[in-house]
Design an enzyme around this catalytic site. Structure first.
Site, PDB file in Angstrom:
ATOM      1  N   LYS A 147       0.879  -1.184   0.028  1.00 33.07           N
ATOM      2  CA  LYS A 147      -0.026  -0.082   0.046  1.00 33.07           C
ATOM      3  C   LYS A 147       1.074   1.182   0.044  1.00 33.07           C
ATOM      4  O   LYS A 147       0.572   2.212  -0.479  1.00 33.07           O
ATOM      5  CB  LYS A 147      -1.045   0.142   1.327  1.00 33.07           C
ATOM      6  CG  LYS A 147      -2.038  -1.012   1.078  1.00 33.07           C
ATOM      7  CD  LYS A 147      -3.324  -0.706   1.858  1.00 33.07           C
ATOM      8  CE  LYS A 147      -4.289  -1.587   1.859  1.00 33.07           C
ATOM      9  NZ  LYS A 147      -5.452  -1.464   2.780  1.00 33.07           N
TER      10      LYS A 147
ATOM     11  N   LYS B  49      -7.274  -9.699  -8.302  1.00 33.77           N
ATOM     12  CA  LYS B  49      -8.398 -10.019  -7.661  1.00 33.77           C
ATOM     13  C   LYS B  49      -9.611  -9.072  -7.897  1.00 33.77           C
ATOM     14  O   LYS B  49      -9.214  -7.897  -8.312  1.00 33.77           O
ATOM     15  CB  LYS B  49      -7.843  -9.405  -6.038  1.00 33.77           C
ATOM     16  CG  LYS B  49      -8.354 -10.343  -4.844  1.00 33.77           C
ATOM     17  CD  LYS B  49      -7.492 -10.120  -4.097  1.00 33.77           C
ATOM     18  CE  LYS B  49      -8.151  -8.907  -2.846  1.00 33.77           C
ATOM     19  NZ  LYS B  49      -7.899  -8.877  -1.555  1.00 33.77           N
TER      20      LYS B  49
ATOM     21  N   LYS C  92     -12.800  -3.334  -5.205  1.00 35.76           N
ATOM     22  CA  LYS C  92     -13.759  -2.132  -5.235  1.00 35.76           C
ATOM     23  C   LYS C  92     -12.859  -1.121  -5.892  1.00 35.76           C
ATOM     24  O   LYS C  92     -13.445  -0.034  -6.110  1.00 35.76           O
ATOM     25  CB  LYS C  92     -14.023  -1.865  -4.026  1.00 35.76           C
ATOM     26  CG  LYS C  92     -13.160  -1.838  -2.701  1.00 35.76           C
ATOM     27  CD  LYS C  92     -13.929  -1.760  -1.308  1.00 35.76           C
ATOM     28  CE  LYS C  92     -12.944  -2.038  -0.331  1.00 35.76           C
ATOM     29  NZ  LYS C  92     -13.936  -2.711   0.765  1.00 35.76           N
TER      30      LYS C  92
HETATM   31  P1  AMP Z   1     -11.501  -5.575   1.169  1.00 41.41           P
HETATM   32  O1  AMP Z   1     -12.449  -5.267   0.394  1.00 41.41           O
HETATM   33  O2  AMP Z   1     -10.096  -5.685   0.676  1.00 41.41           O
HETATM   34  O3  AMP Z   1     -11.494  -4.488   2.378  1.00 41.41           O
HETATM   35  O4  AMP Z   1     -11.501  -6.764   1.983  1.00 41.41           O
HETATM   36  C1  AMP Z   1     -12.877  -7.169   2.934  1.00 41.41           C
HETATM   37  C2  AMP Z   1     -13.032  -8.574   2.974  1.00 41.41           C
HETATM   38  O5  AMP Z   1     -13.340  -9.384   1.633  1.00 41.41           O
HETATM   39  C3  AMP Z   1     -11.805  -9.128   3.528  1.00 41.41           C
HETATM   40  O6  AMP Z   1     -11.923 -10.243   4.401  1.00 41.41           O
HETATM   41  C4  AMP Z   1     -11.158  -9.776   2.163  1.00 41.41           C
HETATM   42  O7  AMP Z   1     -10.246 -10.882   2.376  1.00 41.41           O
HETATM   43  C5  AMP Z   1     -12.348 -10.186   1.367  1.00 41.41           C
HETATM   44  N1  AMP Z   1     -12.238  -9.957  -0.080  1.00 41.41           N
HETATM   45  C6  AMP Z   1     -11.885  -8.706  -0.734  1.00 41.41           C
HETATM   46  N2  AMP Z   1     -11.799  -8.939  -1.999  1.00 41.41           N
HETATM   47  C7  AMP Z   1     -11.996 -10.269  -2.142  1.00 41.41           C
HETATM   48  C8  AMP Z   1     -11.718 -11.047  -3.547  1.00 41.41           C
HETATM   49  N3  AMP Z   1     -11.830 -10.592  -4.732  1.00 41.41           N
HETATM   50  N4  AMP Z   1     -12.061 -12.581  -3.162  1.00 41.41           N
HETATM   51  C9  AMP Z   1     -12.165 -12.931  -2.057  1.00 41.41           C
HETATM   52  N5  AMP Z   1     -12.183 -12.303  -0.659  1.00 41.41           N
HETATM   53  C10 AMP Z   1     -12.096 -10.984  -0.941  1.00 41.41           C
END
Ligand code: AMP
Ligand code: TRP
Length: 332
Positions: free
Chosen positions: A111, A194, A197
């Site tokens: 990051k 991945k 968002k």
């Molecule tokens: P984030 O959106 O990165 O803040 O992640 C929030 C939660 O969603 C965390 O537990 C991540 O591990 C899960 N997560 C985010 N993006 C993915 C993805 N593409 N596939 C699986 N899990 C995800």
């Protein structure tokens, strides 16, 4: 006593990756453990946020969590900043964790990027706040994605060092709960990235806010290759986009990849995509409808979060008092 804690950042709309990788599993844990689910707005400001967007995202994530099955009658849903104990315990942990531990964190390196000198101190100390989130409630089980395992290890190290330094058996060592079938959901445009968002293309992700037509369109446009579906998941390894769509299907249907392939081997993607869309809509349309209902009533969302913060504060208070005594803070 077993207790689940997990957190999610309010930094954008929830998508299918969040749902399959995190939120759906939270819902399932509610049957077995008392749970706290926290919208970590203090973690969000480790990078710049527009204040009104942050507030709106916090409500949206709360609505998304409730729509996706977080049961606020029996469990606690709140936003981090509403319980000051998180910041208080995080400060103590800033003094327990070692600089060397934090400098090994891969998420900070990613990051902060090249311009590390310009990253916020908060971004560096982020894992200490995460440890405080968990340990403020002496949580024992923490559902997290792969990417957060290193931070959870650090939380265990902090708990251990606190106990050693002060000669107490106070904090439990929290365990990660990695859901075995939780997939990493990849971008619909590039199967090696991945689903996120922050992806500039909205066609890369399926949002919980997308209606059925939008979902259908995004699946139709999702990248694939001309070959039909193979009969073994080995043969999908070199086909990331195909593998991702199959993985999404399997996760939505609660099947292993092999079981999902057994249903679809030899079929063309055009036909498979129709089945996938139908399945996707059957799972996500009710969530989408509930999400819209909640978003139409922000007063209700705020009242849920207010109650959650009160419940969380009540759980945290005695633990924080004991920590103050252990550390030697005078409580005049
Ligand atoms: P984030 O959106 O990165 O803040 O992640 C929030 C939660 O969603 C965390 O537990 C991540 O591990 C899960 N997560 C985010 N993006 C993915 C993805 N593409 N596939 C699986 N899990 C995800
Ligand atoms: N760092 C986690 C993420 O980005 C969110 C988080 C904050 C969290 N505090 C937590 C997760 C405590 C589990 C437990 O996904």
């Amino acid at each position: 006593m077993a207790r689940v804690f997990s957190g999610i950042q309010p930094t954008g709309t929830l998508h299918l990756g969040n749902y399959l990788g995190a939120i759906r599993n939270w819902g399932r844990l509610q049957n077995d453990y008392p749970c706290l689910f926290c919208i970590v707005d203090m973690h969000a400001i480790t990078v710049p946020q527009d204040p009104s967007v942050l507030r709106q995202n916090t409500r949206e994530v709360a609505a998304g969590l409730m729509a996706a099955g977080v049961d606020v009658r029996n469990h606690v849903l709140f936003n981090q900043s509403a319980v000051p104990g998180h910041a208080q315990l995080a400060w103590i942990f800033n003094c327990v964790a070692r600089l060397g531990w934090l400098s090994r964190m891969t998420q900070f390196k990613e990051k902060a990027g090249k311009n590390r000198e310009n990253a916020s101190v908060g971004l560096y100390a982020y894992p200490n706040l995460m440890a405080a989130d968990i340990l403020l409630y002496k949580a024992t089980h923490v559902p997290v994605g792969e990417d957060q395992k290193q931070h959870l290890e650090l939380a265990r190290d902090i708990a251990q060092k606190f106990n050693n330094d002060y000669g107490v058996a106070f904090f439990p060592l929290p365990e990660p709960v990695i859901m075995t079938i939780a997939p990493r959901v990849m971008s619909l445009r590039d199967g090696t990235k991945k689903m996120s968002k922050s992806d500039p293309s909205d066609y890369a992700r399926l949002n919980l806010t997308d209606d059925a037509d939008t979902m259908a369109l995004k699946i139709r446009k999702a990248k694939t290759d001309p070959a039909p579906l193979p009969d073994s998941s080995e043969d999908l390894k070199a086909r990331p986009e195909a593998d991702n769509l199959l993985g999404i299907y399997a996760a939505l249907a609660d099947l292993s990849r092999e079981e999902a392939l057994a249903r679809h081997a030899g079929r063309q993607f055009s036909a498979f995509k129709e089945d996938l869309t139908e399945l996707l809509v059957s799972v996500l349309a009710p969530i989408n409808a509930a999400l819209r209902r909640f978003l139409a009533d922000p007063g209700y969302i705020d009242s849920v979060l207010r109650t959650g913060a009160e419940q969380a504060s009540a759980l945290a208070r005695p633990i924080l008092t004991e920590v103050s005594d252990i550390v030697g803070f005078l409580r005049p």
